[in-house]
Design an enzyme around this catalytic site. Structure first.
Site, PDB file in Angstrom:
ATOM      1  N   ASP A  17      -1.795 -10.770  -1.427  1.00 49.67           N
ATOM      2  CA  ASP A  17      -3.234 -10.531  -1.348  1.00 49.67           C
ATOM      3  C   ASP A  17      -4.021 -11.485  -2.243  1.00 49.67           C
ATOM      4  O   ASP A  17      -3.445 -12.202  -3.070  1.00 49.67           O
ATOM      5  CB  ASP A  17      -3.543  -9.068  -1.708  1.00 49.67           C
ATOM      6  CG  ASP A  17      -2.789  -8.586  -2.943  1.00 49.67           C
ATOM      7  OD1 ASP A  17      -2.315  -9.433  -3.718  1.00 49.67           O
ATOM      8  OD2 ASP A  17      -2.676  -7.368  -3.120  1.00 49.67           O
ATOM      9  N   ASN A  72      -2.618   4.807  -6.959  1.00 50.15           N
ATOM     10  CA  ASN A  72      -2.939   5.621  -5.777  1.00 50.15           C
ATOM     11  C   ASN A  72      -1.939   5.393  -4.639  1.00 50.15           C
ATOM     12  O   ASN A  72      -2.160   5.849  -3.525  1.00 50.15           O
ATOM     13  CB  ASN A  72      -4.366   5.322  -5.299  1.00 50.15           C
ATOM     14  CG  ASN A  72      -4.555   3.870  -4.874  1.00 50.15           C
ATOM     15  OD1 ASN A  72      -3.603   3.080  -4.858  1.00 50.15           O
ATOM     16  ND2 ASN A  72      -5.782   3.503  -4.518  1.00 50.15           N
ATOM     17  N   HIS A 109      -1.043   2.426  -3.389  1.00 49.63           N
ATOM     18  CA  HIS A 109      -1.248   1.242  -2.547  1.00 49.63           C
ATOM     19  C   HIS A 109      -0.125   0.221  -2.726  1.00 49.63           C
ATOM     20  O   HIS A 109       0.505   0.144  -3.782  1.00 49.63           O
ATOM     21  CB  HIS A 109      -2.639   0.616  -2.745  1.00 49.63           C
ATOM     22  CG  HIS A 109      -2.850  -0.127  -4.024  1.00 49.63           C
ATOM     23  ND1 HIS A 109      -4.098  -0.354  -4.558  1.00 49.63           N
ATOM     24  CD2 HIS A 109      -1.986  -0.733  -4.882  1.00 49.63           C
ATOM     25  CE1 HIS A 109      -3.987  -1.052  -5.664  1.00 49.63           C
ATOM     26  NE2 HIS A 109      -2.722  -1.288  -5.889  1.00 49.63           N
ATOM     27  N   GLU A 127      -4.975   0.450   0.713  1.00 51.23           N
ATOM     28  CA  GLU A 127      -5.396   1.646   0.000  1.00 51.23           C
ATOM     29  C   GLU A 127      -5.092   2.899   0.844  1.00 51.23           C
ATOM     30  O   GLU A 127      -4.913   2.791   2.063  1.00 51.23           O
ATOM     31  CB  GLU A 127      -6.901   1.561  -0.277  1.00 51.23           C
ATOM     32  CG  GLU A 127      -7.331   0.328  -1.084  1.00 51.23           C
ATOM     33  CD  GLU A 127      -7.037   0.426  -2.575  1.00 51.23           C
ATOM     34  OE1 GLU A 127      -5.975   0.962  -2.942  1.00 51.23           O
ATOM     35  OE2 GLU A 127      -7.872  -0.047  -3.364  1.00 51.23           O
TER      36      GLU A 127
HETATM   37  P1  PGA Z   1       0.090  -3.270 -11.731  1.00 52.08           P
HETATM   38  O1  PGA Z   1      -0.483  -3.220 -10.254  1.00 52.08           O
HETATM   39  O2  PGA Z   1       1.420  -3.945 -11.622  1.00 52.08           O
HETATM   40  O3  PGA Z   1      -0.902  -4.083 -12.499  1.00 52.08           O
HETATM   41  O4  PGA Z   1       0.198  -1.851 -12.189  1.00 52.08           O
HETATM   42  C1  PGA Z   1       0.355  -2.862  -9.226  1.00 52.08           C
HETATM   43  C2  PGA Z   1      -0.432  -2.809  -7.945  1.00 52.08           C
HETATM   44  O5  PGA Z   1      -1.624  -2.456  -7.996  1.00 52.08           O
HETATM   45  O6  PGA Z   1       0.144  -3.113  -6.892  1.00 52.08           O
END
Ligand code: PGA
Length: 242
Positions: free
Chosen positions: A67, A136, A138, A143
């Site tokens: 992304d 959450n 994702h 999302e």
């Molecule tokens: P993080 O993010 O590794 O910074 O916790 C993971 C994600 O949002 O996929």
């Protein structure tokens, strides 16, 4: 799903890096699907260490990232291109032309999404996809939703994701509100997937993703349906599933 519980963050990173390492050794022209965020930093550091020791050659590897934020120039130190350049690409011998992220500055976002899915197809698909997970649930920026999103698309980030990512920006107002992300279908088409999860605050979502019902409300839960997923967790994240 294969579940590996490592002692701590460093051990988790070593286990995940070993899987990527083996993939590249066995297939030097691998297409690696890469992720950003705080989770993979240590995994990339391990790969750089292996590269510096002369154990791994990235000269034929191709990469596609999950992304990119919409609207951030690549020079912005919070863009995912910047993250990848500083954490991995500039430190190993991957060819810059072989590294790909969605273009968050594309004028025609839907054409860019189509281009990205086409590119992954042209490369022959992703051999191994590395994923983190959001609080959450994702994966990429898919999302929680009423349906599983399919191909690469533009998303409006949820309040929870904007708040979680605000830690990387000067203020929450600077966090982009949209991103281009590979869709669930794009991710599920990868031949192998590694899901890395660390930290106590991810323990509930780890349990929901690995053992909960498969639902678009927890996008990562779809990975239960993939034939070759390895989840690598540290003990803190694995507390509820031990
Ligand atoms: P993080 O993010 O590794 O910074 O916790 C993971 C994600 O949002 O996929």
């Amino acid at each position: 799903m294969k579940v590996i519980i490592a002692k701590d963050y460093d051990a988790m990173c070593r286990r995940a890096a070993d899987l990527l390492f083996a993939q590249v050794v066995l297939k030097p022209e691998s297409v690696l699907g890469l992720a950003t965020g705080s989770t993979p930093c240590g995994i990339y550091a391990q790969l750089v260490e292996k590269y510096n020791a002369g154990d791994i050659d990235f000269s034929r590897v191709k990469t596609v990232n999950l992304d990119e934020y919409v609207g951030l120039p690549v020079e912005n130190d919070q863009s995912y291109r910047y993250y990848m350049n500083s954490n991995l690409f500039s430190k190993v011998n991957v060819l810059s032309d072989n590294t790909n992220l969605p273009n968050g500055l594309a004028r025609d976002v839907s054409a860019e999404c189509e281009r990205y899915d086409g590119l992954i197809k042209e490369l022959g698909g992703v051999d191994m996809q590395l994923l983190g997970i959001g609080l959450n649930g994702h994966i990429g920026f898919n999302e929680p939703n009423d349906v599983f999103d399919k191909g690469t698309h533009c998303v409006n980030l949820t309040k929870s994701t904007i708040e979680a990512n605000a830690r990387f920006f000067k203020s929450i107002d600077e966090v982009p509100k949209q991103a281009i992300t590979m869709g669930i279908k794009t991710i599920m088409m990868a031949k192998k997937i590694i899901l890395a999860i660390n930290g106590e605050k991810k323990k509930e979502i780890a349990k929901a993703a690995i053992y909960g019902p498969v639902t678009p409300k927890v996008p990562a839960s779809i990975l239960q349906m993939h034939p070759d997923v390895t989840v690598v967790l540290d003990e803190a994240a694995a507390e509820l599933i031990k």
